[in-house]
Design an enzyme around this catalytic site. Sequence first.
Site, PDB file in Angstrom:
ATOM      1  N   VAL A  17       0.836  -1.205   0.000  1.00  0.00           N
ATOM      2  CA  VAL A  17       0.000   0.000   0.000  1.00  0.00           C
ATOM      3  C   VAL A  17       0.873   1.257   0.000  1.00  0.00           C
ATOM      4  CG1 VAL A  17      -1.740   1.329   1.267  1.00  0.00           C
ATOM      5  CG2 VAL A  17      -1.959  -1.159   1.108  1.00  0.00           C
ATOM      6  N   LYS A 109      -7.240  -0.117  10.226  1.00  0.00           N
ATOM      7  CA  LYS A 109      -8.565  -0.303  10.868  1.00  0.00           C
ATOM      8  C   LYS A 109      -8.431  -0.730  12.334  1.00  0.00           C
ATOM      9  CE  LYS A 109      -7.981  -4.275   8.306  1.00  0.00           C
ATOM     10  NZ  LYS A 109      -7.723  -4.461   6.912  1.00  0.00           N
ATOM     11  N   GLU A 133     -10.101   7.022   5.580  1.00  0.00           N
ATOM     12  CA  GLU A 133     -10.988   6.498   4.537  1.00  0.00           C
ATOM     13  C   GLU A 133     -10.585   5.079   4.135  1.00  0.00           C
ATOM     14  OE1 GLU A 133     -13.872   8.018   2.699  1.00  0.00           O
ATOM     15  OE2 GLU A 133     -13.837   5.859   2.576  1.00  0.00           O
ATOM     16  N   ILE A 140     -13.921   2.178  -1.528  1.00  0.00           N
ATOM     17  CA  ILE A 140     -15.276   2.747  -1.435  1.00  0.00           C
ATOM     18  C   ILE A 140     -15.237   3.971  -0.523  1.00  0.00           C
ATOM     19  CG2 ILE A 140     -17.673   2.298  -0.817  1.00  0.00           C
ATOM     20  CD1 ILE A 140     -17.110  -0.696  -1.098  1.00  0.00           C
ATOM     21  N   GLY A 191      -3.824 -15.339  -2.531  1.00  0.00           N
ATOM     22  CA  GLY A 191      -3.448 -14.148  -1.784  1.00  0.00           C
ATOM     23  C   GLY A 191      -4.641 -13.420  -1.168  1.00  0.00           C
ATOM     24  N   LYS A 209     -13.979  -2.963  11.386  1.00  0.00           N
ATOM     25  CA  LYS A 209     -14.522  -1.996  10.421  1.00  0.00           C
ATOM     26  C   LYS A 209     -15.914  -1.540  10.846  1.00  0.00           C
ATOM     27  CE  LYS A 209     -11.804  -4.128   6.755  1.00  0.00           C
ATOM     28  NZ  LYS A 209     -11.840  -5.225   5.767  1.00  0.00           N
TER      29      LYS A 209
END
Lengths: 430, 430
Positions: A17, A109, A133, A140, A191, A209
């Site tokens: 990421v 999270k 976010e 999303i 994965g 979440k």
Amino acid sequence: MNNANSFSLGIVGLGTVGLATIKLLENQLDNINKKSGKNIIIKAISAKDKNKSRSIDINKYDWEESPLKLTEREDIDAIVELIGGSDGLAKELAYSSIKNKKLFITANKALIAKYGYDLHERISKIGSAIYYEAAVAGAIPVINSIKDGLVSDNIISIHAILNGTCNYILSDMTNNSKSFADALIKAKELGFAEADPTFDIEGIDSAHKLVILGLLAYGAKPNLDNVYIEGITSIKSEDIKYADRLGYKIKLICIASIDNNKLDFRVHPALCLSKSISAGIGGALNAVFLEGDYSKKLTFIGEGAGAEPTASSVVSDIINAAKSNKFFNNFHSIKNELKYKNIMSRVGKYYLRLLVSDKIGVLASITSILDENDISLDSVIQEGNEIQEEKYIIILTHDCNELNIINAINKIENLDTIIIKPHLIRVEKI
Amino acid sequence: MNNANSFSLGIVGLGTVGLATIKLLENQLDNINKKSGKNIIIKAISAKDKNKSRSIDINKYDWEESPLKLTEREDIDAIVELIGGSDGLAKELAYSSIKNKKLFITANKALIAKYGYDLHERISKIGSAIYYEAAVAGAIPVINSIKDGLVSDNIISIHAILNGTCNYILSDMTNNSKSFADALIKAKELGFAEADPTFDIEGIDSAHKLVILGLLAYGAKPNLDNVYIEGITSIKSEDIKYADRLGYKIKLICIASIDNNKLDFRVHPALCLSKSISAGIGGALNAVFLEGDYSKKLTFIGEGAGAEPTASSVVSDIINAAKSNKFFNNFHSIKNELKYKNIMSRVGKYYLRLLVSDKIGVLASITSILDENDISLDSVIQEGNEIQEEKYIIILTHDCNELNIINAINKIENLDTIIIKPHLIRVEKI
């Protein structure tokens, strides 16, 4: 602080990421600067190992051996934390960023589920801001939508499919008639599941979440102990097959709503009508179904994970932070004082899978127990499996109280004809 | 300007959306103030008739006979325009608001479709802002999502169902085997269609919304002349029936994408796979399907109209305006200089409905013309209707060029056996 026209980042963590975020910033910098009205600069980066081979050239950025030092640097406006983990360095970075009045952007999270409420409290005193976010439902924009788009609504309910691993496994079991174990092996190969998948398949990741969404929607202080959490490990391929025959698909569902002035927060598998949109959310997709008093029903569907979708959300936070779109929320609303509803007081339909000895009167003895507990039946399927002495009995109830059906199951379980512990799955209208 | 802690509104238009907006502000003021960090005040209102009976008490607000005067008042920060219409008062209000450096909030798609680009150009010089979340897809926060959530993405394509009237009519034709005319009558009775429904059923309303999304996603200057627009008036119940048999539903689809460096913007009915999410968007719902290079595929579904859902979006704009979340966008990107793609160069599958005399060789003569034009067939249905001398022939092609199929239809139309002009519907993958 830099001058008013620039916005400088310290990025911690160069996993998939982190790298995707830097690539996105590098590739789209012109557009991003135009849209944010600021000159966004990656000022410094930090990760465990400087010398690891990477797909980007990190030499153009300052390297900081100690990530925490980034939070003290005067030439940095925001810390972007992409390392993960609810405690340890991630937590230290968050608190140190806020203490030093830096904006804090994270995709973590677990961190927000555990410390998000406290972080918000500190921020409200100090005038900083946090952005997360990417922590819920990857690409999303559901956090932005709740805090900006639906900011004026009272949110009546949130239903969501938030764990791509579970959704992939359940979809694979449904589409390819696989067992849970085989679908899990496939998910690992592709994965979609970690080597130790506990966090995902036991529903804990979903619950993290969910409590973040609950924090935003209801100002409810995250507390996993108050959330009923049930994973998907007990779902058998038979459940998928019989649910399908009854007109349903099985999904791992997150629910947050207010029922009779109590917070109803839970994560569990549920039967959803096959013709519903939720049933059609396949593979590793995520979906969030919101109902607001003014907006009515809204559905958001998209990639819940993956480096690029997550980076897309991280960068949207960076732009919002650069625009100083600060994050106000009424976390001190009365709703935070509401008690949590106990799962035993749920009222709804139930699916019940029983494996019984093929003897005369077995169905009668079961249905009479259900009847004694005020449970009426919608559908019953009875049929043999390969071992002729055993039969599955599948029961779909009408609406009833969870306490009643648990009591009934405890009695049914003691019948001589019952071979394995009966399995219960809730039916949800989504 | 008021002091920094308050944010004062002048609201123009007290129709159903105007009243719902004021009610929402009144009912949720505490929450809204906490979330915006400002004290939001309805300072003054204006509408055609002060003395009309209304469901709210308007006496607590200043009444301004001339709406334009609101734009000049120093004690007002933002004008909320809820009267509609692309020209006349709405246009004057927009330009006067910007001239006077007021923020401008509107639900008016026709206005933004026509003048949105120019308004943005003026704003970029003057430092004001406009907000129009409610102009596209009612309660769905799609504008916010494109400008904030997906701000870092290159948007590859937008597919959308944006007109509730058409979607209601097509759903009613599908679910209740109605003719277009009967479904339209029902839609009028239920308030889903205007007395003069031209704007909706001819696709013009959809095209307005599409060019607004195109402006945001691609910086493409709205120009309806460049958009291929085809409504739903030629859809027959037979089309619904045969499409269903072929595994499709018919929807009025809006498409904006970039194809071979050209803008491909169009509104037309399309066959969508029955198992797709788009096919399941029923009644008056709206849906937006976005694909971004980083976010991947995102779907948004919700109420596209109605007083309360629209008010929900208007108030989200008010809050964003109060937070000074200004609206930067790269409208001057290279993409605005791109040419529009002509519909004739579309490549895709087509559905063709032919009504023919029941004579020997009729299908052979049709298929040979298709073959001459490089069109190969996926499926063919041939069967009689009540008048035994006439038969429907339904053809589903493989991918082919639109120019080729139009050429083929022109030849087929001249065959003696063709009773009415062949009807063509595009097939889209959504």
